[in-house]
Write a protein that holds these residues in place. Structure first.
Motif, PDB file in Angstrom:
ATOM      1  N   PRO A 301     -35.457  16.097  -2.393  1.00 45.25           N
ATOM      2  CA  PRO A 301     -35.678  16.088  -3.839  1.00 45.25           C
ATOM      3  C   PRO A 301     -36.949  16.785  -4.277  1.00 45.25           C
ATOM      4  O   PRO A 301     -37.127  17.075  -5.444  1.00 45.25           O
ATOM      5  N   GLY A 302     -37.867  17.059  -3.360  1.00 50.97           N
ATOM      6  CA  GLY A 302     -39.087  17.747  -3.731  1.00 50.97           C
ATOM      7  C   GLY A 302     -38.907  19.220  -4.010  1.00 50.97           C
ATOM      8  O   GLY A 302     -39.801  19.873  -4.522  1.00 50.97           O
ATOM      9  N   GLN A 303     -37.727  19.785  -3.648  1.00 47.16           N
ATOM     10  CA  GLN A 303     -37.499  21.194  -3.895  1.00 47.16           C
ATOM     11  C   GLN A 303     -37.271  21.437  -5.387  1.00 47.16           C
ATOM     12  O   GLN A 303     -36.718  20.609  -6.076  1.00 47.16           O
ATOM     13  N   PRO A 304     -37.673  22.589  -5.887  1.00 43.06           N
ATOM     14  CA  PRO A 304     -37.631  22.831  -7.336  1.00 43.06           C
ATOM     15  C   PRO A 304     -36.226  23.123  -7.850  1.00 43.06           C
ATOM     16  O   PRO A 304     -35.256  23.124  -7.099  1.00 43.06           O
ATOM     17  N   MET A 305     -36.154  23.400  -9.133  1.00 42.28           N
ATOM     18  CA  MET A 305     -34.946  23.787  -9.845  1.00 42.28           C
ATOM     19  C   MET A 305     -33.895  22.686  -9.850  1.00 42.28           C
ATOM     20  O   MET A 305     -32.974  22.650  -9.037  1.00 42.28           O
ATOM     21  N   LEU A 306     -34.061  21.764 -10.799  1.00 40.33           N
ATOM     22  CA  LEU A 306     -33.089  20.697 -11.012  1.00 40.33           C
ATOM     23  C   LEU A 306     -32.041  21.193 -12.002  1.00 40.33           C
ATOM     24  O   LEU A 306     -32.373  21.606 -13.110  1.00 40.33           O
ATOM     25  N   VAL A 307     -30.767  21.157 -11.615  1.00 38.38           N
ATOM     26  CA  VAL A 307     -29.698  21.718 -12.433  1.00 38.38           C
ATOM     27  C   VAL A 307     -28.509  20.764 -12.452  1.00 38.38           C
ATOM     28  O   VAL A 307     -28.160  20.155 -11.432  1.00 38.38           O
ATOM     29  N   ARG A 308     -27.882  20.646 -13.621  1.00 38.22           N
ATOM     30  CA  ARG A 308     -26.650  19.872 -13.758  1.00 38.22           C
ATOM     31  C   ARG A 308     -25.585  20.762 -14.419  1.00 38.22           C
ATOM     32  O   ARG A 308     -25.853  21.451 -15.416  1.00 38.22           O
ATOM     33  N   ALA A 309     -24.382  20.747 -13.872  1.00 37.72           N
ATOM     34  CA  ALA A 309     -23.248  21.397 -14.525  1.00 37.72           C
ATOM     35  C   ALA A 309     -22.697  20.437 -15.578  1.00 37.72           C
ATOM     36  O   ALA A 309     -22.384  19.285 -15.270  1.00 37.72           O
ATOM     37  N   VAL A 310     -22.606  20.902 -16.812  1.00 36.26           N
ATOM     38  CA  VAL A 310     -22.146  20.070 -17.925  1.00 36.26           C
ATOM     39  C   VAL A 310     -20.824  20.639 -18.431  1.00 36.26           C
ATOM     40  O   VAL A 310     -20.791  21.676 -19.098  1.00 36.26           O
ATOM     41  N   ALA A 311     -19.738  19.965 -18.083  1.00 38.06           N
ATOM     42  CA  ALA A 311     -18.410  20.360 -18.557  1.00 38.06           C
ATOM     43  C   ALA A 311     -18.047  19.508 -19.762  1.00 38.06           C
ATOM     44  O   ALA A 311     -18.255  18.298 -19.763  1.00 38.06           O
ATOM     45  N   THR A 312     -17.520  20.153 -20.786  1.00 33.45           N
ATOM     46  CA  THR A 312     -17.132  19.415 -21.977  1.00 33.45           C
ATOM     47  C   THR A 312     -15.819  19.965 -22.497  1.00 33.45           C
ATOM     48  O   THR A 312     -15.456  21.108 -22.227  1.00 33.45           O
ATOM     49  N   GLY A 313     -15.076  19.133 -23.228  1.00 34.02           N
ATOM     50  CA  GLY A 313     -13.796  19.558 -23.777  1.00 34.02           C
ATOM     51  C   GLY A 313     -13.039  18.376 -24.337  1.00 34.02           C
ATOM     52  O   GLY A 313     -13.440  17.216 -24.172  1.00 34.02           O
ATOM     53  N   PRO A 314     -11.914  18.645 -25.012  1.00 32.77           N
ATOM     54  CA  PRO A 314     -11.143  17.573 -25.662  1.00 32.77           C
ATOM     55  C   PRO A 314     -10.291  16.775 -24.683  1.00 32.77           C
ATOM     56  O   PRO A 314      -9.074  16.665 -24.830  1.00 32.77           O
TER      57      PRO A 314
END
Length: 485
Positions: A301-314
């Motif tokens: 967890p100490g490595q940089p660049m925290l990213v989340r994929a955010v999928a959205t839709g109906p």
């Protein structure tokens, strides 16, 4: 019996209409979560019971129910492992960014269904030529699999580049799947489908069912996602469709602009998962086997660049991007920078922005000086006063049309991808974005937006009020239809 029906047909039609309207009204008030949507549909069916019920059945009911590809979802490991990892990531976030972003992570965990992962990298691709070259090069280097999902795939010079790379990958024995939206594929006539199929590329359409000439029952629901995943190890995503209008090589120096991203790290698995779910929904094929084998690596967890994929839709992910943006605006302390080609947020997002402005947050909203969608541009103009009156600044940047969807908060948090700030992206389209918690990346996005502001002209209340009254009325009338533009 037939004589009785013939003599009372008008009464029977009236009763049938009332029964249909009653069923539709009950369904609307029991299933709609937005009171405005429920009220609108109820009004339509009261004013025109028969026709209103039919329209509601076609356009008002969200029938999309999608099978989850559970076998392809990355394993979260044991409960203790997941808990320990989250504690470590939260400690890192609190140390570098403060407790408020820990709260924002918790919100994302609860609404986005996919984790905020560490150890990712993102390269910014600022032009179509740069993005298309990198994407085709990645397809040319694929060893096992290529999964491409896009809204528009034009039959033009850029489209031909992709057909050639995809065809060559198939000839090498690479598993290739291409998913194009059923509306977006028709932006060029004839479409690219014939050429892809002649090249033995497995291609399908999202919501492509045709009934009596209409795309039913999903007439208004589209995939606006742009995802390319190579060997489940590198991905490309952002706002870039596949069309020559974004390439200076083919469209000249006045070509439109956009921003795309090349991604590596654990988040690639989530981007793949989203596109694979869409492929299964459209084709009924689950992507299994060695070619599609994916594994999530979990860097320290100490490595940089925290990213989340955010999928959205109906579907189950309805309004995920809306909820996350509401939370992000609430934690901002210094600045909110927004760049969007179509800025038509709903009342809740406007309230969140203006509340942040009232707290002293500097808010800059950048839109094109000349839009590619005239009606949307007029509706946007009609709404600008709602933010300008409450401590926000609006800029119209000159030069070629820019299709980028970029956001940065406090030089720490960024949100990029396919979502516009309009009703279609926030409620109707299937979208894919990335939440990025990384100071270097956020500052790079801010620099991209600041560069646009440098060549922009401010929009002021005085300018808006100086327009002819007839023009202002016309803009407001178009604004009424903004949820459907």
């Amino acid at each position: 019996m037939f004589q009785a029906i013939a003599s009372h047909w008008s009464t029977l039609i009236l009763l049938l209409s009332l029964a249909m309207a009653a069923v539709g009204i009950v369904h609307a008030i029991m299933t709609k979560e937005d009171v405005r949507a429920a009220t609108g549909w109820v009004g339509v069916m009261l004013l025109s019971p028969f026709l209103g019920a039919i329209i509601y059945a076609i356009a008002g009911i969200n029938r999309i129910r999608r099978a989850t590809i559970s076998a392809m979802r990355p394993s979260a490991g044991s409960a203790d492992e997941g808990h320990n990892r989250d504690v470590a990531v939260e400690a890192l976030i609190e140390a570098q960014f403060g407790q408020r972003f820990v709260g924002l992570k918790t919100l994302g965990d609860r609404v986005a269904r996919r984790p905020l992962t560490s150890g990712n990298t993102i390269a910014v691709l600022e032009t179509g030529d740069e993005a298309y070259t990198a994407m085709c090069r990645a397809i040319d280097s694929a060893q096992k699999s290529v999964l491409l999902e896009t809204y528009i795939f034009d039959n033009d010079a850029v489209g031909q580049m992709f057909v050639q790379s995809l065809s060559a990958a198939v000839e090498r024995g690479v598993a290739v799947r291409v998913l194009i939206d059923a509306v977006g594929v028709r932006y060029s006539v004839p479409s690219i489908l014939k050429q892809l199929r002649e090249a033995n590329v497995a291609v399908d359409l999202f919501n492509g069912n045709i009934v009596m000439g209409l795309r039913l029952p999903y007439a208004n629901l589209r995939t606006h996602r742009k995802v390319l995943v190579i060997d489940a190890t590198v991905a490309f995503t952002g706002g870039m469709n596949i069309r020559k209008g974004f390439s200076a090589e083919f469209a000249g120096s006045d070509s439109s602009r956009d921003t795309h991203f090349e991604v590596t790290g654990p988040v690639v698995v989530d981007l793949f998962s989203v596109a694979a779910e869409d492929w299964r929904f459209a084709s009924n094929e689950a992507l299994k086997g060695d070619a599609w084998q994916v594994e999530r690596t979990t860097p320290p967890p100490g490595q940089p660049m925290l990213v989340r994929a955010v999928a959205t839709g109906p579907d189950a992910a309805n309004e995920t991007n809306h909820k996350l943006l509401m939370g992000a605006f609430s934690v901002a302390r210094k600045s909110i920078r927004i760049m969007s080609p179509y800025f038509l947020p709903d009342r809740e997002l406007i309230s969140a922005l203006t509340t942040a402005g009232a707290r002293g947050v500097q808010i800059d909203i950048v839109v094109p000086a000349v839009n590619n969608l005239f009606l949307v541009d007029r509706a946007m103009t009609a709404q600008f006063d709602q933010v300008l009156k409450h401590y926000c600044r609006v800029w119209r940047h000159e030069g070629p049309f820019d299709h980028s969807k970029l956001m940065a908060i406090d030089g720490a948090w960024a949100y990029v991808g396919s979502s516009n700030l309009d009703a279609r992206s926030l409620r109707l389209n299937f979208e894919i974005d990335m939440e990025v918690l990384d100071a270097n990346f956020a500052r790079a996005i801010e620099a991209r937006i600041d560069a646009a502001i440098a060549s922009a002209k401010p929009v002021t209340l005085e300018m808006l009020r100086a327009r002819a009254f007839v023009i202002r009325v016309l803009d407001r009338l178009l604004w009424l239809g903004s949820p459907y533009l």
